[in-house]
Design a protein around this motif. Sequence first.
Motif, PDB file in Angstrom:
ATOM      1  N   ALA A 110       0.846  -1.191   0.000  1.00 35.39           N
ATOM      2  CA  ALA A 110       0.000   0.000   0.000  1.00 35.39           C
ATOM      3  C   ALA A 110       0.887   1.249   0.000  1.00 35.39           C
ATOM      4  N   PRO A 111       0.567   2.247  -0.862  1.00 35.72           N
ATOM      5  CA  PRO A 111      -0.427   2.161  -1.945  1.00 35.72           C
ATOM      6  C   PRO A 111      -0.038   1.091  -2.949  1.00 35.72           C
ATOM      7  N   PRO A 112      -0.961   0.711  -3.849  1.00 37.49           N
ATOM      8  CA  PRO A 112      -0.685  -0.389  -4.773  1.00 37.49           C
ATOM      9  C   PRO A 112       0.602  -0.174  -5.563  1.00 37.49           C
ATOM     10  N   ALA A 113       1.285  -1.278  -5.817  1.00 42.32           N
ATOM     11  CA  ALA A 113       2.574  -1.210  -6.502  1.00 42.32           C
ATOM     12  C   ALA A 113       2.478  -0.514  -7.850  1.00 42.32           C
ATOM     13  N   VAL A 114       1.371  -0.725  -8.565  1.00 40.32           N
ATOM     14  CA  VAL A 114       1.246  -0.131  -9.895  1.00 40.32           C
ATOM     15  C   VAL A 114       1.328   1.390  -9.839  1.00 40.32           C
ATOM     16  N   SER A 115       0.947   1.977  -8.701  1.00 41.74           N
ATOM     17  CA  SER A 115       1.009   3.431  -8.558  1.00 41.74           C
ATOM     18  C   SER A 115       2.359   3.912  -8.032  1.00 41.74           C
ATOM     19  N   GLN A 116       3.250   2.980  -7.703  1.00 37.17           N
ATOM     20  CA  GLN A 116       4.551   3.342  -7.137  1.00 37.17           C
ATOM     21  C   GLN A 116       5.734   2.929  -8.016  1.00 37.17           C
ATOM     22  N   LEU A 117       5.474   2.526  -9.243  1.00 36.00           N
ATOM     23  CA  LEU A 117       6.552   1.993 -10.077  1.00 36.00           C
ATOM     24  C   LEU A 117       7.693   2.989 -10.263  1.00 36.00           C
ATOM     25  N   GLY A 118       7.390   4.258 -10.243  1.00 34.30           N
ATOM     26  CA  GLY A 118       8.429   5.269 -10.390  1.00 34.30           C
ATOM     27  C   GLY A 118       9.434   5.275  -9.256  1.00 34.30           C
ATOM     28  N   ARG A 119       9.101   4.596  -8.143  1.00 35.26           N
ATOM     29  CA  ARG A 119      10.014   4.517  -7.000  1.00 35.26           C
ATOM     30  C   ARG A 119      10.988   3.354  -7.103  1.00 35.26           C
ATOM     31  N   VAL A 120      10.796   2.475  -8.073  1.00 37.14           N
ATOM     32  CA  VAL A 120      11.707   1.332  -8.241  1.00 37.14           C
ATOM     33  C   VAL A 120      13.020   1.853  -8.812  1.00 37.14           C
ATOM     34  N   ARG A 121      14.097   1.653  -8.095  1.00 39.22           N
ATOM     35  CA  ARG A 121      15.393   2.179  -8.513  1.00 39.22           C
ATOM     36  C   ARG A 121      16.305   1.108  -9.098  1.00 39.22           C
ATOM     37  N   ALA A 122      15.925  -0.142  -8.989  1.00 35.48           N
ATOM     38  CA  ALA A 122      16.776  -1.216  -9.499  1.00 35.48           C
ATOM     39  C   ALA A 122      16.755  -1.239 -11.023  1.00 35.48           C
ATOM     40  N   PRO A 123      17.900  -1.487 -11.662  1.00 34.17           N
ATOM     41  CA  PRO A 123      17.877  -1.721 -13.111  1.00 34.17           C
ATOM     42  C   PRO A 123      16.912  -2.865 -13.417  1.00 34.17           C
ATOM     43  N   THR A 124      16.098  -2.688 -14.449  1.00 33.93           N
ATOM     44  CA  THR A 124      14.997  -3.619 -14.685  1.00 33.93           C
ATOM     45  C   THR A 124      14.932  -4.023 -16.143  1.00 33.93           C
ATOM     46  N   LEU A 125      14.904  -5.337 -16.370  1.00 42.42           N
ATOM     47  CA  LEU A 125      14.692  -5.915 -17.690  1.00 42.42           C
ATOM     48  C   LEU A 125      13.260  -6.419 -17.751  1.00 42.42           C
ATOM     49  N   VAL A 126      12.493  -5.932 -18.710  1.00 37.21           N
ATOM     50  CA  VAL A 126      11.097  -6.342 -18.894  1.00 37.21           C
ATOM     51  C   VAL A 126      11.029  -7.227 -20.130  1.00 37.21           C
ATOM     52  N   VAL A 127      10.712  -8.493 -19.929  1.00 36.08           N
ATOM     53  CA  VAL A 127      10.649  -9.466 -21.019  1.00 36.08           C
ATOM     54  C   VAL A 127       9.182  -9.812 -21.256  1.00 36.08           C
ATOM     55  N   VAL A 128       8.745  -9.705 -22.500  1.00 39.32           N
ATOM     56  CA  VAL A 128       7.356 -10.006 -22.819  1.00 39.32           C
ATOM     57  C   VAL A 128       7.303 -10.819 -24.102  1.00 39.32           C
ATOM     58  N   GLY A 129       6.438 -11.821 -24.123  1.00 39.55           N
ATOM     59  CA  GLY A 129       6.271 -12.633 -25.308  1.00 39.55           C
ATOM     60  C   GLY A 129       5.482 -11.903 -26.378  1.00 39.55           C
ATOM     61  N   GLU A 130       5.923 -12.020 -27.605  1.00 47.80           N
ATOM     62  CA  GLU A 130       5.236 -11.375 -28.728  1.00 47.80           C
ATOM     63  C   GLU A 130       3.776 -11.796 -28.803  1.00 47.80           C
ATOM     64  N   ARG A 131       3.476 -13.040 -28.419  1.00 48.32           N
ATOM     65  CA  ARG A 131       2.120 -13.585 -28.512  1.00 48.32           C
ATOM     66  C   ARG A 131       1.402 -13.594 -27.166  1.00 48.32           C
ATOM     67  N   ASP A 132       1.951 -12.934 -26.175  1.00 53.21           N
ATOM     68  CA  ASP A 132       1.265 -12.876 -24.886  1.00 53.21           C
ATOM     69  C   ASP A 132      -0.060 -12.133 -25.036  1.00 53.21           C
ATOM     70  N   LEU A 133      -0.966 -12.344 -24.093  1.00 53.56           N
ATOM     71  CA  LEU A 133      -2.262 -11.660 -24.145  1.00 53.56           C
ATOM     72  C   LEU A 133      -2.067 -10.152 -24.010  1.00 53.56           C
ATOM     73  N   ARG A 134      -2.994  -9.414 -24.603  1.00 50.69           N
ATOM     74  CA  ARG A 134      -2.897  -7.953 -24.597  1.00 50.69           C
ATOM     75  C   ARG A 134      -2.760  -7.405 -23.172  1.00 50.69           C
ATOM     76  N   GLU A 135      -3.463  -8.016 -22.217  1.00 49.49           N
ATOM     77  CA  GLU A 135      -3.413  -7.550 -20.830  1.00 49.49           C
ATOM     78  C   GLU A 135      -1.975  -7.488 -20.318  1.00 49.49           C
ATOM     79  N   PHE A 136      -1.206  -8.522 -20.595  1.00 49.84           N
ATOM     80  CA  PHE A 136       0.147  -8.597 -20.059  1.00 49.84           C
ATOM     81  C   PHE A 136       1.123  -7.752 -20.880  1.00 49.84           C
TER      82      PHE A 136
END
Length: 271
Positions: free
Chosen positions: A198-224
């Motif tokens: 709290a507050p929800p993580a989605v609203s605090q993403l700007g506070r994440v300071r760690a280097p971050t690799l975001v991997v997403v599948g080309e065919r993953d569902l639109r939501e993800f």
Amino acid sequence: MAPGRERGHASVNGTRLYYETAGAGAPVVLVHAFTLDARMWDEHFDALAARHHVIRYDARGFGRSDVPRPGEPYSHADDLAALLEHLGERDAHIVGASMGARFAVDLALVRPARVRSLALLGAVVGGWPWSRQWLESYAPVMRAARAGDVAAAKRAWLAHELFAPAREQPALAARLERMVADYSGWHFANADPERAVAPPAVSQLGRVRAPTLVVVGERDLREFRLVAERVTRAVPEARQVVVAGTGHLAGMEAPERVSALIATFLAAQAA
């Protein structure tokens, strides 16, 4: 026995978590997806252990770990931090798949000193506003569980379009069936007392300071794919990689390619 090779149960935070370790070097923790367990990392575990102290574990309620106690609040992020301490590691690179990515982001928010970097595969983020389409697609799983038929809930879950690309690989489909068969089903049939950030993580993403690799599948569902875009835009040191031809479980569908991505990312952090 390879350096750092160990398996067992860690008694932490009033529960027991199954874990395995291998290798030596900078610690890397692999956190599995919902209904799966540490075995989802089979192709990555030894490969990463060539250069790192790799830890994989079953989160509370999954695999060979204890299920939550109804009405007793707990935190997956706290469990992960306690497991690191149990294994003598102050901090680690965290690699999380789907639900495991949520735990990783939570840890980066509530205990940032514990996180060297994040690699998020098919990420879920706490507080994400799920679309009606997603909720409706998941409804058959919950209807079966509420009717008391956990086996039917598991069948509905495995039949979900989320796993359609994985089902195209018969050996992978069989592995998923085994893991889901071994899953306790606890979260299908019980109200989970997990404490949300709290507050929800989605609203605090700007506070994440760690280097971050975001991997997403080309065919993953639109939501993800939308989650991946949000994380990439919001986290200051994030970059996104799309893995061609894969769906939600890119790390299992194309393990060699994803292992190489993770290894290159970790090497960059060491440099």
